[in-house]
Design a protein around this motif. Structure first.
Motif, PDB file in Angstrom:
ATOM      1  N   VAL A   8       0.845  -1.204   0.000  1.00 20.89           N
ATOM      2  CA  VAL A   8       0.000   0.000   0.000  1.00 20.89           C
ATOM      3  C   VAL A   8       0.875   1.247   0.000  1.00 20.89           C
ATOM      4  O   VAL A   8       2.041   1.218   0.397  1.00 20.89           O
ATOM      5  N   VAL A   9       0.287   2.340  -0.448  1.00 21.84           N
ATOM      6  CA  VAL A   9       0.877   3.670  -0.281  1.00 21.84           C
ATOM      7  C   VAL A   9      -0.011   4.430   0.689  1.00 21.84           C
ATOM      8  O   VAL A   9      -1.242   4.392   0.577  1.00 21.84           O
ATOM      9  N   ALA A  33       5.434   3.528   0.376  1.00 22.79           N
ATOM     10  CA  ALA A  33       5.814   4.946   0.482  1.00 22.79           C
ATOM     11  C   ALA A  33       4.770   5.665   1.317  1.00 22.79           C
ATOM     12  O   ALA A  33       3.605   5.261   1.367  1.00 22.79           O
ATOM     13  N   VAL A  34       5.216   6.734   1.957  1.00 21.44           N
ATOM     14  CA  VAL A  34       4.322   7.607   2.725  1.00 21.44           C
ATOM     15  C   VAL A  34       4.348   8.977   2.062  1.00 21.44           C
ATOM     16  O   VAL A  34       5.416   9.589   1.923  1.00 21.44           O
ATOM     17  N   VAL A  35       3.184   9.451   1.637  1.00 17.88           N
ATOM     18  CA  VAL A  35       3.079  10.757   0.980  1.00 17.88           C
ATOM     19  C   VAL A  35       2.464  11.729   1.969  1.00 17.88           C
ATOM     20  O   VAL A  35       1.400  11.449   2.545  1.00 17.88           O
ATOM     21  N   LEU A  60       9.659   4.960  11.575  1.00 20.72           N
ATOM     22  CA  LEU A  60       9.361   3.575  11.188  1.00 20.72           C
ATOM     23  C   LEU A  60      10.267   3.089  10.053  1.00 20.72           C
ATOM     24  O   LEU A  60      10.158   1.944   9.604  1.00 20.72           O
ATOM     25  N   GLY A  61      11.126   3.984   9.561  1.00 22.77           N
ATOM     26  CA  GLY A  61      12.038   3.603   8.491  1.00 22.77           C
ATOM     27  C   GLY A  61      11.383   3.520   7.126  1.00 22.77           C
ATOM     28  O   GLY A  61      11.831   2.756   6.263  1.00 22.77           O
ATOM     29  N   LEU A  62      10.313   4.303   6.901  1.00 27.29           N
ATOM     30  CA  LEU A  62       9.571   4.248   5.642  1.00 27.29           C
ATOM     31  C   LEU A  62       9.997   5.385   4.719  1.00 27.29           C
ATOM     32  O   LEU A  62      10.310   6.489   5.183  1.00 27.29           O
ATOM     33  N   PRO A  63       9.989   5.153   3.394  1.00 25.24           N
ATOM     34  CA  PRO A  63      10.307   6.248   2.458  1.00 25.24           C
ATOM     35  C   PRO A  63       9.201   7.298   2.448  1.00 25.24           C
ATOM     36  O   PRO A  63       8.012   6.960   2.521  1.00 25.24           O
ATOM     37  N   VAL A  64       9.591   8.580   2.373  1.00 26.94           N
ATOM     38  CA  VAL A  64       8.631   9.691   2.449  1.00 26.94           C
ATOM     39  C   VAL A  64       8.686  10.504   1.169  1.00 26.94           C
ATOM     40  O   VAL A  64       9.771  10.874   0.710  1.00 26.94           O
TER      41      VAL A  64
END
Length: 322
Positions: A8-9, A33-35, A60-64
């Motif tokens: 999911v995004v 990804a987190v937008v 959380l170590g997520l790409p932004v």
């Protein structure tokens, strides 16, 4: 979940979104990804500050991703490239273009803090309290091109407490929404959850609060004023003015006629209390006691402390800035 984690995004910005993001990660979803909105200047120093969702995502170590608009060149292509099965939108703060709505196989799933179709719009939490609702809730829905008009997926009711504030309800609904989101995505994938169209005939709107709506109108009933104080607490806060000084009223209660030395006078008049130390203001019917307030440029304080520290006499008027 099924054997493979659902990719999911996540799109979200304020504190309300954070429990949903954390719930997805904790439940085994693959957040590609987190937008979120770009960093904005905040505070006295106007320093660039990340959104609560960005801070949580980085922890959380997520790409932004932080596009000014989803319609920016490259955003749609990047979404296609990573290929989410669903896009999750929780208080994102940007319009989602049709190209994004139709991209993921399971669609774009939104978490809305109301019992749709009631209170469509940007301020469903405060509007529910202002309207004197006895319950509100959270709805998950499949987004379409309208504002909160997409078909509903799951809904959970939440009773409002007598002392409910905008802040306490915000926190409760954010947790409910996080749980409901996980259940919704799992149900969508398995086919157990199916979209149900909203009945537009029952729709009401909850637009963003305007500055003039924050003002306490003392010609209203004390009950209505007390409800407004709760709905707007802690932010943005209900406002009145005393001798030109802006006051944020943080807590109040409806007082009885026997708590003042005379029946309430002109609405907005500071009453003479039957017992000293109570900050009582006449409303349309009964007095309203201001329990806690924050004068401009000062700290938060009890009504008693305000009477001790600022010039205030029975007969003074509170109301709009003059």
């Amino acid at each position: 979940m099924s054997a493979s984690p659902m990719p999911v995004v996540f799109m979200g910005t304020p504190d309300f979104s954070v429990p949903s993001l954390r719930a997805l990660v904790a439940s085994g979803f693959q957040v590609l990804a987190v937008v979120t909105q770009p960093d904005r200047p905040r505070g006295r120093g106007q320093r660039l500050t990340p959104s609560p969702v960005k801070a949580a995502a980085l922890a959380l170590g997520l790409p932004v991703w932080q596009p000014e608009k989803l319609s920016e060149p490259g955003v749609l292509e990047a979404l296609r490239e990573i290929g989410p099965e669903a896009v999750v939108v929780v208080a994102f703060g940007q319009k989602v273009p049709p190209e994004v709505l139709h991209l993921p196989p399971l669609g774009c799933v939104n978490v809305h803090a109301s019992l749709l179709p009631r209170f469509r719009g940007a301020a469903p939490i405060q509007r529910a309290i202002l309207a004197g609702e006895s319950e509100t809730g959270v709805t998950t829905m499949l987004m379409d091109e309208g504002w909160d008009t997409g078909p509903m997926l799951l809904q959970e009711r939440v009773p409002l407490r007598p002392d409910e504030t905008g802040g306490s309800l915000h926190d409760r609904l954010a947790e409910v929404g996080a749980r409901l989101l996980v259940e919704t995505l799992r149900g969508l994938r398995s086919g157990a959850v199916r979209p149900i169209p909203q009945d537009d005939r029952l729709a009401t709107v909850a637009p963003r609060l305007k500055e003039d709506e924050l003002l306490l109108e003392w010609t209203e009933t004390a009950e209505s004023l007390e409800r407004k104080v709760r709905a707007l607490a802690p932010l943005p806060g209900a406002v009145t003015f005393h001798r030109g000084r802006r006051l944020i009223v943080e807590a109040a209660r409806v007082a009885g006629e026997d708590e003042v030395q005379a029946l309430p006078g002109e609405p907005g008049t500071l009453c003479t209390p039957a017992r000293p130390g109570h900050l009582l203001v006449s409303a349309l019917d009964l007095p309203l006691e201001i329990l806690r307030l924050r004068p401009a440029g000062s700290r938060s304080m009890e009504g008693r402390a305000y009477l001790n520290g600022f010039p205030a006499e029975p007969g003074d008027r509170l109301g709009p800035e003059t």
